[in-house]
Scaffold this motif. Structure first.
Motif, PDB file in Angstrom:
ATOM      1  N   LEU A  35       0.835  -1.204   0.000  1.00 19.40           N
ATOM      2  CA  LEU A  35       0.000   0.000   0.000  1.00 19.40           C
ATOM      3  C   LEU A  35       0.876   1.263   0.000  1.00 19.40           C
ATOM      4  O   LEU A  35       0.595   2.213  -0.731  1.00 19.40           O
ATOM      5  N   LEU A  80       3.810   1.604  -1.232  1.00 19.48           N
ATOM      6  CA  LEU A  80       4.404   1.747  -2.560  1.00 19.48           C
ATOM      7  C   LEU A  80       3.368   2.281  -3.548  1.00 19.48           C
ATOM      8  O   LEU A  80       3.629   3.189  -4.340  1.00 19.48           O
ATOM      9  N   LYS A  81       2.165   1.723  -3.457  1.00 24.71           N
ATOM     10  CA  LYS A  81       1.101   2.086  -4.369  1.00 24.71           C
ATOM     11  C   LYS A  81       0.690   3.549  -4.185  1.00 24.71           C
ATOM     12  O   LYS A  81       0.649   4.328  -5.140  1.00 24.71           O
ATOM     13  N   VAL A  82       0.436   3.899  -2.936  1.00 25.73           N
ATOM     14  CA  VAL A  82      -0.034   5.246  -2.623  1.00 25.73           C
ATOM     15  C   VAL A  82       1.023   6.289  -3.003  1.00 25.73           C
ATOM     16  O   VAL A  82       0.744   7.246  -3.731  1.00 25.73           O
ATOM     17  N   GLY A 102       3.625   5.883  -4.906  1.00 26.28           N
ATOM     18  CA  GLY A 102       3.937   5.802  -6.334  1.00 26.28           C
ATOM     19  C   GLY A 102       2.944   6.600  -7.153  1.00 26.28           C
ATOM     20  O   GLY A 102       3.323   7.403  -8.021  1.00 26.28           O
ATOM     21  N   LEU A 103       1.669   6.412  -6.869  1.00 23.44           N
ATOM     22  CA  LEU A 103       0.639   7.149  -7.614  1.00 23.44           C
ATOM     23  C   LEU A 103       0.718   8.644  -7.330  1.00 23.44           C
ATOM     24  O   LEU A 103       0.573   9.461  -8.244  1.00 23.44           O
ATOM     25  N   LEU A 114       3.453  10.008  -9.293  1.00 23.64           N
ATOM     26  CA  LEU A 114       3.104  10.073 -10.708  1.00 23.64           C
ATOM     27  C   LEU A 114       2.252  11.316 -11.003  1.00 23.64           C
ATOM     28  O   LEU A 114       2.522  12.056 -11.950  1.00 23.64           O
ATOM     29  N   PRO A 165      -7.330   5.384   1.285  1.00 21.50           N
ATOM     30  CA  PRO A 165      -6.033   5.535   0.621  1.00 21.50           C
ATOM     31  C   PRO A 165      -6.064   6.667  -0.408  1.00 21.50           C
ATOM     32  O   PRO A 165      -5.050   7.350  -0.625  1.00 21.50           O
ATOM     33  N   THR A 166      -7.213   6.877  -1.043  1.00 23.85           N
ATOM     34  CA  THR A 166      -7.327   7.955  -2.026  1.00 23.85           C
ATOM     35  C   THR A 166      -6.981   9.306  -1.396  1.00 23.85           C
ATOM     36  O   THR A 166      -6.297  10.134  -2.005  1.00 23.85           O
ATOM     37  N   ILE A 220      -3.339   9.669  -1.153  1.00 24.62           N
ATOM     38  CA  ILE A 220      -2.732   9.968  -2.449  1.00 24.62           C
ATOM     39  C   ILE A 220      -2.860  11.463  -2.750  1.00 24.62           C
ATOM     40  O   ILE A 220      -1.896  12.118  -3.160  1.00 24.62           O
ATOM     41  N   ARG A 238      16.895  15.379 -18.716  1.00 22.48           N
ATOM     42  CA  ARG A 238      16.362  14.210 -18.012  1.00 22.48           C
ATOM     43  C   ARG A 238      17.114  13.883 -16.722  1.00 22.48           C
ATOM     44  O   ARG A 238      16.519  13.366 -15.788  1.00 22.48           O
ATOM     45  N   ILE A 273      17.386   4.088 -14.671  1.00 22.56           N
ATOM     46  CA  ILE A 273      16.759   4.775 -15.802  1.00 22.56           C
ATOM     47  C   ILE A 273      17.493   6.091 -16.088  1.00 22.56           C
ATOM     48  O   ILE A 273      17.776   6.446 -17.220  1.00 22.56           O
ATOM     49  N   PHE A 311      14.139   6.234 -23.579  1.00 24.44           N
ATOM     50  CA  PHE A 311      13.391   7.158 -22.749  1.00 24.44           C
ATOM     51  C   PHE A 311      11.907   6.872 -22.885  1.00 24.44           C
ATOM     52  O   PHE A 311      11.164   6.882 -21.911  1.00 24.44           O
ATOM     53  N   ALA A 348      10.976   3.786 -21.019  1.00 26.66           N
ATOM     54  CA  ALA A 348      10.922   4.073 -19.587  1.00 26.66           C
ATOM     55  C   ALA A 348       9.590   4.720 -19.231  1.00 26.66           C
ATOM     56  O   ALA A 348       8.938   4.346 -18.255  1.00 26.66           O
ATOM     57  N   MET A 367      -1.281  -0.368 -10.872  1.00 27.83           N
ATOM     58  CA  MET A 367      -1.560   0.041  -9.498  1.00 27.83           C
ATOM     59  C   MET A 367      -3.019   0.443  -9.338  1.00 27.83           C
ATOM     60  O   MET A 367      -3.683   0.065  -8.384  1.00 27.83           O
ATOM     61  N   PHE A 381      -6.319  -1.138  -7.127  1.00 26.85           N
ATOM     62  CA  PHE A 381      -7.106  -0.328  -6.214  1.00 26.85           C
ATOM     63  C   PHE A 381      -8.596  -0.599  -6.378  1.00 26.85           C
ATOM     64  O   PHE A 381      -9.342  -0.600  -5.436  1.00 26.85           O
TER      65      PHE A 381
END
Lengths: 232, 288
Positions: free
Chosen positions: A28, A30-32, A34-35, A38, A100-101, A104, A153, A225, B4, B7, B18, B22
């Motif tokens: 959870l 990681l998910k929370v 991570g999102l 993002l 969890p939302t 986030i 980058r 990366i 890139f 990735a 993910m 949910f």
């Protein structure tokens, strides 16, 4: 000393035994985070790009505000988000407090200024004449943006890592808007706080070790990366 | 360029995966009225009692309980604002006011244990053997011995303030009186670390005892009784309150099954029960 050893042993036991509760909490987290990262990357980099590439009155003020936001205390964000999403608050109809939302959202608010601030610095650091050169070679605006992103980058990936690091380690907002509900909105940091409060230092220590390991793994992935193409 | 792009693609794929995981968990809790927000004290969570009771309740009724463990004071504030559906708290005076002011309904006695004064085994203020808890607090004050207060408007804190008042002492601002502003477990840890006295409910103390190095110094005074009630938040005040869920939870807490669990909880691990079931009893029989 004893405690550290006990904690290490406990962490090892919990991981090896694949304790379902600990696995759930870790996943959870990681998910929370991570999102949230993002979301902050999408908003932070695109807004950062606009701010970095345009000139407008009040730009310095805006950038200073964003830079201040990089140090936004998670509890402050937690409090504001809580007040907004209370059942009887302005966004109460969403019914997302203690989910969890909600975590986030709070974490995205925390990470966005971090990502945006670093993005602005990264993109402004590119030679100004480069844009003209790209455009003069016949690139469209979209292509130009893409090339600039690629050029920047390395620092941009650093922005992503800083954003992720900021939210995965954050506890104040998560506990306020998530409620630390067992098996539902309990993440590694809030579980650590709770176990410490309960006096279960070995478990708290074990959770910390798992958290550190998780952050390392994710950052290792990001770094791969980031470093894949050697900078010319 | 290609790398890139891959990735970026990878990142998006991760995100989609993910979000996908949910979906089932949110849809599970989707029927709005199947979720209950329980605002309770830290002691019910820190002692581990709720971890045993809630799964039984959830299995039996299909409700999902969101436990928000805060001090009794904050729990009642949440109730006042309609941000909780049901409360499990231990601050009788404040509870009565809460119900009188119309914020809560159907207040029911659930269980009790007692408060104890814990402190370092060396007992620097020599309060062991004190005839009453008032006398013990008086000795702590006159010996300038360190005392840790929750200072968070919790049930324990209210009780502590009541005892200071009864003893005729105003500890606020004194050097030997330190306020943690933390939950019971955390405050016990601070007291252990600083070799100070503190007032705690027996349940949390027993659950944490192994790591503390603090002893029970004073116990058994009638003033130290610690009573837990369940209160439904008044649905007439707040339309969004899930009163059906609150009713189900309150009913469960005073049911034979829950009371049986409360009766035996802790016996195995700590040698004595942490709470004593009281459902259906008159408050007067406890000396309230």
């Amino acid at each position: 000393m004893n405690l550290i050893l006990e904690g290490l042993i406990k962490a090892f036991q919990l991981i090896v035994a694949l304790d379902p509760e600990v696995l759930g909490i870790t996943w959870l987290s990681l998910k929370v985070s991570g999102l949230a990262t993002l979301i902050s990357v999408v908003i932070g980099i695109s807004c950062g790009m606009i701010v970095a590439l345009t000139r407008f009155p009040g730009k310095k003020l805006l950038v200073s505000i964003v830079n201040t936001g990089m140090g936004l205390p998670p509890v402050v964000v937690g409090l504001f988000v809580t007040v907004f999403i209370w059942r009887n608050g302005p966004l109460g109809f969403l019914d997302i407090l203690y989910t969890p939302t909600a975590i986030i959202i709070a974490q995205a608010v925390i990470a966005t200024p971090i990502v945006m601030g670093i993005s602005i610095a990264a993109l402004q650091n590119l030679p100004a004449k480069m844009r003209l050169q790209i455009l003069s070679l016949g690139a469209t605006r979209l292509q130009m943006v893409w090339i600039l992103l690629r050029e920047a980058r390395l620092p941009l990936m650093a922005a992503v890592m800083a954003g992720f690091g900021g939210v995965i380690s954050e506890v104040g907002a998560s506990i306020m808007v998530g409620g630390n509900i067992k098996g539902y909105s309990r993440v590694l940091t809030t579980a650590t706080v709770m176990e410490t409060g309960k006096g279960n230092f070995d478990v708290a220590f074990a959770l910390s070790i798992i958290l550190l390991f998780l952050v390392f793994l994710v950052n290792y992935l990001f770094t791969i990366i980031q470093q894949r193409e050697r900078p010319r | 360029m290609k790398q890139f792009k891959t990735a970026a693609l990878l990142l998006v794929a991760c995100a989609v995966a993910m979000f996908a995981t949910f979906a089932p968990s949110t849809s599970q809790a989707a029927p709005v009225n199947k979720t209950i927000i329980l605002a309770t004290t830290t002691s019910t969570q820190d002692s581990g009692l709720l971890d045993v009771l809630l799964p039984v309740f959830e299995k039996q009724t299909g409700y999902f309980v969101k436990t928000i463990s805060v001090g009794s004071g904050q729990a009642m504030k949440m109730g006042e604002k309609g941000e909780a559906d049901v409360l499990l708290v231990h601050s009788p005076d404040a509870e009565k006011k809460f119900v009188e002011e119309g914020y809560g309904v159907n207040r029911m006695l659930v269980m009790h244990n007692d408060f104890v004064i814990v402190g370092p085994p060396s007992d620097p203020a020599k309060i062991k053997g004190a005839k009453s808890v008032k006398e013990a607090f008086g000795k702590i004050a006159s010996a300038d011995a360190l005392f840790l207060s929750r200072a968070d408007n919790s049930g324990t804190h209210s009780k502590e303030k009541k005892i200071w008042k009864a003893a005729g002492i105003n500890p606020a601002g004194q050097k030997w009186y330190q306020e943690t502003g933390l939950g019971m477990g955390a405050t016990l840890n601070v007291a252990a670390e600083k070799n100070g006295y503190t007032l705690t409910d027996r349940g949390t103390y027993l659950a944490l005892k192994k790591n503390l190095g603090l002893n029970i110094i004073v116990e058994g005074d009638a003033l130290l009784l610690n009573v837990y009630h369940v209160i439904e938040v008044n649905p007439a005040k707040w339309t969004k309150v899930n009163n059906a869920g609150a009713k189900a939870f309150a009913k469960f807490m005073v049911s034979k099954k829950a009371q049986g669990i409360i009766k035996t909880y802790g016996t195995e691990k700590f040698g004595s029960p942490l709470f004593f079931p009281d459902a259906g009893k008159k408050p007067e029989s406890l000396g309230l």
